[in-house]
Design a protein around this motif. Structure first.
Motif, PDB file in Angstrom:
ATOM      1  N   GLU A  11       0.858  -1.196   0.000  1.00 61.20           N
ATOM      2  CA  GLU A  11       0.000   0.000   0.000  1.00 61.20           C
ATOM      3  C   GLU A  11       0.892   1.245   0.000  1.00 61.20           C
ATOM      4  O   GLU A  11       1.882   1.301   0.744  1.00 61.20           O
ATOM      5  N   ASP A  16      -4.252   4.471   4.747  1.00 62.44           N
ATOM      6  CA  ASP A  16      -5.008   3.258   4.399  1.00 62.44           C
ATOM      7  C   ASP A  16      -4.435   2.026   5.092  1.00 62.44           C
ATOM      8  O   ASP A  16      -5.176   1.123   5.520  1.00 62.44           O
ATOM      9  N   ASP A  57      -3.147  -3.284  -2.105  1.00 57.40           N
ATOM     10  CA  ASP A  57      -3.982  -2.402  -2.904  1.00 57.40           C
ATOM     11  C   ASP A  57      -3.831  -2.814  -4.366  1.00 57.40           C
ATOM     12  O   ASP A  57      -2.807  -3.366  -4.767  1.00 57.40           O
ATOM     13  N   VAL A  84      -7.331  -5.349  -1.717  1.00 53.29           N
ATOM     14  CA  VAL A  84      -8.236  -4.327  -1.165  1.00 53.29           C
ATOM     15  C   VAL A  84      -8.120  -3.081  -2.043  1.00 53.29           C
ATOM     16  O   VAL A  84      -7.024  -2.538  -2.212  1.00 53.29           O
ATOM     17  N   SER A  85      -9.234  -2.664  -2.610  1.00 59.72           N
ATOM     18  CA  SER A  85      -9.187  -1.519  -3.511  1.00 59.72           C
ATOM     19  C   SER A  85     -10.535  -0.810  -3.532  1.00 59.72           C
ATOM     20  O   SER A  85     -11.572  -1.427  -3.280  1.00 59.72           O
ATOM     21  N   GLY A  86     -10.491   0.452  -3.865  1.00 61.30           N
ATOM     22  CA  GLY A  86     -11.737   1.194  -3.998  1.00 61.30           C
ATOM     23  C   GLY A  86     -12.026   1.571  -5.422  1.00 61.30           C
ATOM     24  O   GLY A  86     -12.994   2.292  -5.692  1.00 61.30           O
ATOM     25  N   THR A  87     -11.215   1.086  -6.373  1.00 65.17           N
ATOM     26  CA  THR A  87     -11.348   1.549  -7.759  1.00 65.17           C
ATOM     27  C   THR A  87     -11.693   0.457  -8.754  1.00 65.17           C
ATOM     28  O   THR A  87     -12.199   0.737  -9.827  1.00 65.17           O
ATOM     29  N   MET A 106     -13.562  -4.337  -0.988  1.00 68.09           N
ATOM     30  CA  MET A 106     -13.647  -2.906  -1.296  1.00 68.09           C
ATOM     31  C   MET A 106     -13.238  -2.138  -0.049  1.00 68.09           C
ATOM     32  O   MET A 106     -13.561  -2.521   1.087  1.00 68.09           O
ATOM     33  N   LYS A 107     -12.502  -1.058  -0.238  1.00 66.53           N
ATOM     34  CA  LYS A 107     -12.008  -0.275   0.903  1.00 66.53           C
ATOM     35  C   LYS A 107     -13.139   0.287   1.732  1.00 66.53           C
ATOM     36  O   LYS A 107     -12.957   0.564   2.926  1.00 66.53           O
ATOM     37  N   GLY A 108     -14.276   0.430   1.140  1.00 69.61           N
ATOM     38  CA  GLY A 108     -15.400   0.940   1.906  1.00 69.61           C
ATOM     39  C   GLY A 108     -16.129  -0.125   2.696  1.00 69.61           C
ATOM     40  O   GLY A 108     -17.067   0.176   3.437  1.00 69.61           O
ATOM     41  N   LYS A 109     -15.713  -1.385   2.545  1.00 68.11           N
ATOM     42  CA  LYS A 109     -16.387  -2.490   3.238  1.00 68.11           C
ATOM     43  C   LYS A 109     -15.368  -3.376   3.944  1.00 68.11           C
ATOM     44  O   LYS A 109     -15.282  -4.583   3.716  1.00 68.11           O
TER      45      LYS A 109
END
Length: 502
Positions: A11, A16, A57, A84-87, A106-109
């Protein structure tokens, strides 16, 4: 208490990374971690220590999740790898999973992070155990194969139909066959016909009892056509064996034979046994000559002494003394003649040259005449009570041999019994079989002597000075055997002896 966890985080964002660590701590872990964001940094971290899991990431300025996964795979390291990624979208995540990633989040979960780590660490542990077990199996197989291929014994694996599925290389050295040349052939084709039935019977037992190991000897044809003697042990390693009337039944997977060539050992044993037999024969001949010398010495001494007495003192001794000397010479000569006759009969019987001529005759009259003659010759020493039961005439036997059998047994009964005693002589006939029983009230025969009673020159320990050669019963046994009969006895020292001839 939180569980320790070594986490390598790929990362570029420190925040993060801290967020990931927080989620792991919240999920019950005590993480020890290092953050890397370049291939060189990841390699350095992998060299420095062992890790439990990699969390990466997907996209970094100088690195990426797929590149990190590829680096891990190139190094041959099997670690749980979670992206782990948000994109990234679902298609990219699925592609990453196909490439070898174990999960993506997902980074939001991130609430799924700790359960995912827990699951993947357990699966990684199972994979490691499975690899270690497989490695152990491979090592054992390699050691086993090395042992088989370098063993002096022949290892044979038989299929369910008796076809040879495997032969160890040692068969070429022992039996001359290349392993490949004999594989695919039926083993029975190489076994001596006289040994086939026993061989199959032994394998039948192995087939029916998978828990046992049986040994067998059989002749196996060498590549040059000669026969070699093999000693083998067979084992069926398959459980729940089914038999359908054949040793190689459909329920068997394989029978393993471990064989070794014992031909030379067998030949050595045969030579040893032949030498031992020759030694025993030599000892027997020596003992026979010694006993003969002993038996002839007494009558010869009597003849010599009586002859010298007549020669040196014929002018001074009386006619009565001369007659006694002549009687002793005659008796000794007759004793030697009887001894020679016994030896000749025994020798003929042992080499199969004794004449056996059974003829029909009146058994009752024959035995009556025999008893009458022996009673006259024996004087008043013992009385013979002759009894006959059943219809015993005509009988078909060798009169000469039967006369010798009965005369010997009756004379022994009279000789070893006290004066004025009775000897019972009973003949009973039933369904073409004659039984002779001779019972005395004599000195008896000890149990120890009974075991050797029918051996040449053996006499009982309690006979004292009663004369005898020790050949009579041995000859009787030979003559009874020629008739296909049997002789047995019951005796008690000091009470008497009973002989039964059937």
């Amino acid at each position: 208490m939180n569980r320790p966890l070594r986490v390598l985080i790929v990362e570029d964002s420190e925040d993060d990374a801290e967020l990931l660590v927080y989620e792991l701590e919240h999920g019950g872990y005590a993480p020890v971690y290092e953050r890397v964001d370049t291939p060189s940094a990841m390699n350095a971290a992998l060299d420095k220590q062992q890790w439990d899991i990699v969390v990466a990431d997907y996209t970094l300025p100088s690195f990426s999740g797929p590149a990190a996964l590829n680096l891990l795979q190139e190094r041959g390291i099997d670690l749980p790898f979670i992206i782990v990624s948000g994109t990234i979208g679902e298609e990219i995540a699925v592609a990453a999973m196909k490439a070898g990633a174990h999960d993506y989040l997902m980074k939001g979960k991130l609430a799924r992070l700790a359960p995912a780590v827990d699951r993947e660490c357990k699966e990684a542990l199972e994979r490691r155990k499975r690899r270690e077990a497989e490695q152990t199996v491979r090592q054992n197989e390699e050691r086993f194969r090395a042992l088989i291929e370098n063993a002096l014994d022949i290892i044979t694996v038989l299929g369910t139909d008796g076809i040879i599925q495997y032969e160890s290389p040692s068969i070429e050295k022992v039996l001359g066959y290349e392993p490949g040349a004999i594989v695919g052939k039926n083993i029975v084709d190489y076994i001596h016909p006289e040994d086939t039935a026993n061989f199959l019977n032994t394998l039948n037992q192995v087939a029916q009892n998978p828990s046992i190991t049986l040994s067998i000897e059989f002749r196996f044809q060498h590549q040059d056509g000669s026969w070699r003697i093999l000693e083998a042990i067979g084992k069926n390693f398959i459980d729940n064996t089914v038999r359908h009337g054949n040793v190689f039944s459909s329920g068997l997977s394989s029978i393993v034979l471990n064989s070794r060539d014992i031909t030379e050992r067998k030949r050595a044993e045969e030579i040893r046994m032949a030498l031992e037999m020759e030694r025993e024969l030599s000892e027997g001949r020596f003992n026979f000559v010694s006993m003969m010398s002993h038996e002839f010495r007494n009558p010869l001494s009597t003849i010599i002494m009586s002859g010298e007495l007549l020669k040196d003192f014929s002018d001074t001794i009386s006619k009565e003394q001369k007659d006694r000397c002549l009687d002793r010479i005659e008796d000794s000569a007759q004793e030697m003649m009887r001894l020679l006759d016994d030896i000749l009969s025994l020798t003929k019987a042992e080499v199969g040259k004794l004449e056996f001529k059974p003829q029909p005759f009146d058994l009752a009259e024959f035995c009556y005449n025999l008893v009458e003659g022996m009673q006259v010759a024996g004087g008043n020493k013992s009385r013979i009570n002759y009894v006959i039961k059943g219809e015993c005439s005509p009988a078909c036997m060798d009169e000469n041999l039967l006369g010798h059998i009965l005369a010997n047994l009756l004379s022994n009964a009279m000789k070893y019994s006290p004066e004025d005693s009775e000897v019972e002589f009973e003949i009973s006939c039933h369904e073409r079989e004659a039984n002779f029983k001779i019972q005395d009230q004599g000195i008896g025969i000890s149990t120890e002597d009974q075991h050797q009673l029918f051996e040449s020159f053996h006499r009982g320990q309690n006979v004292g000075k009663i004369p005898g050669t020790g050949l009579g019963l041995c000859i009787v046994k030979k003559f009874v055997d020629l008739h296909g009969g049997k002789i047995s006895l019951q005796s008690q020292v000091g009470v008497g002896t009973t002989f039964i001839v059937t």
